[in-house]
Write a protein that holds these residues in place. Structure first.
Motif, PDB file in Angstrom:
ATOM      1  N   TRP A  62       0.842  -1.200   0.000  1.00 18.68           N
ATOM      2  CA  TRP A  62       0.000   0.000   0.000  1.00 18.68           C
ATOM      3  C   TRP A  62       0.878   1.251   0.000  1.00 18.68           C
ATOM      4  CZ3 TRP A  62      -4.472   1.326  -1.599  1.00 18.68           C
ATOM      5  CH2 TRP A  62      -5.089   2.505  -1.169  1.00 18.68           C
ATOM      6  N   TRP A  69      -5.381   3.211   4.496  1.00 16.69           N
ATOM      7  CA  TRP A  69      -5.335   1.849   3.952  1.00 16.69           C
ATOM      8  C   TRP A  69      -6.712   1.236   3.756  1.00 16.69           C
ATOM      9  CZ3 TRP A  69      -7.269  -2.648   6.001  1.00 16.69           C
ATOM     10  CH2 TRP A  69      -7.665  -2.615   7.333  1.00 16.69           C
ATOM     11  N   LEU A  93      -4.911  -5.596   7.143  1.00 21.92           N
ATOM     12  CA  LEU A  93      -3.644  -4.974   6.775  1.00 21.92           C
ATOM     13  C   LEU A  93      -2.561  -5.755   7.506  1.00 21.92           C
ATOM     14  CD1 LEU A  93      -2.220  -2.574   5.323  1.00 21.92           C
ATOM     15  CD2 LEU A  93      -2.330  -1.379   7.529  1.00 21.92           C
TER      16      LEU A  93
END
Length: 180
Positions: free
Chosen positions: A87, A100, A108
């Motif tokens: 990301w 994110w 994540l």
């Protein structure tokens, strides 16, 4: 239950530690990493809700996430995972600093290079997930930032889709590891 402390954004230029403010862990650190964030959305196009823990189920993936519900069998997209370093790279390429969760992934991950092979298994908290396919970036990414879809396309940078093999509990800070 929604978390009261939102994880920090992953920086556009480089990763400044993890999303919780821990020291940076290299993406190629090995076969283990940590869950740096959990997100879900209750219906299509709904905002992503950041949470600090969740139950992973056969019937719903991340409990409370509409996309995790089984839609025919086998369902290939119950839980989606994305590497924080990927990301950050995509953000640097487009010159933005977008949170994110706007990628619309459920988890994540920090410190783990996610496997790019269908059938690979990941132990996340007490749940076991199996990689099914790459998460293809959609046109929504272009609405966030021009070029973001293309920035997420190479090398599975958009993340992985998984199916639930074993139900369990997960929380931010849990270990995630590749199971042999």
């Amino acid at each position: 239950m929604a978390t009261s402390v939102a994880p920090a954004q992953v920086g556009a230029a480089k990763l400044e530690g993890d999303a919780l403010g821990h020291a940076a862990v290299p993406a190629c650190a090995g076969t283990t990493g940590i869950v740096a964030g959990i997100a879900r959305h209750a219906r299509p196009k709904a905002p992503m809700e950041l949470i600090d823990h969740a139950t992973i189920t056969f019937a719903g993936g991340v409990q409370g996430d509409f996309r995790g519900a089984m839609k025919g069998k086998p369902y290939k997209r119950q839980v989606t995972l994305m590497e924080a370093s990927d990301w950050a790279t995509a953000q640097a390429l487009v010159g933005h600093n977008i949170p994110w969760q706007e990628r619309r992934a459920n988890l994540l991950v920090e410190g783990l290079d996610l496997p790019q092979t269908a059938g690979a298994r990941l132990r996340v908290g007490t749940a076991l997930l199996e990689v099914t396919v790459e998460t293809d970036p959609c046109e929504r990414m272009e609405k966030l930032a021009e070029g973001l879809r293309a920035a997420l396309t190479p090398d599975w940078r958009g993340g992985v889709c998984t199916k639930v093999v074993e139900e369990g509990a997960i929380a931010v800070g849990d270990t995630i590891r590749i199971e042999e």
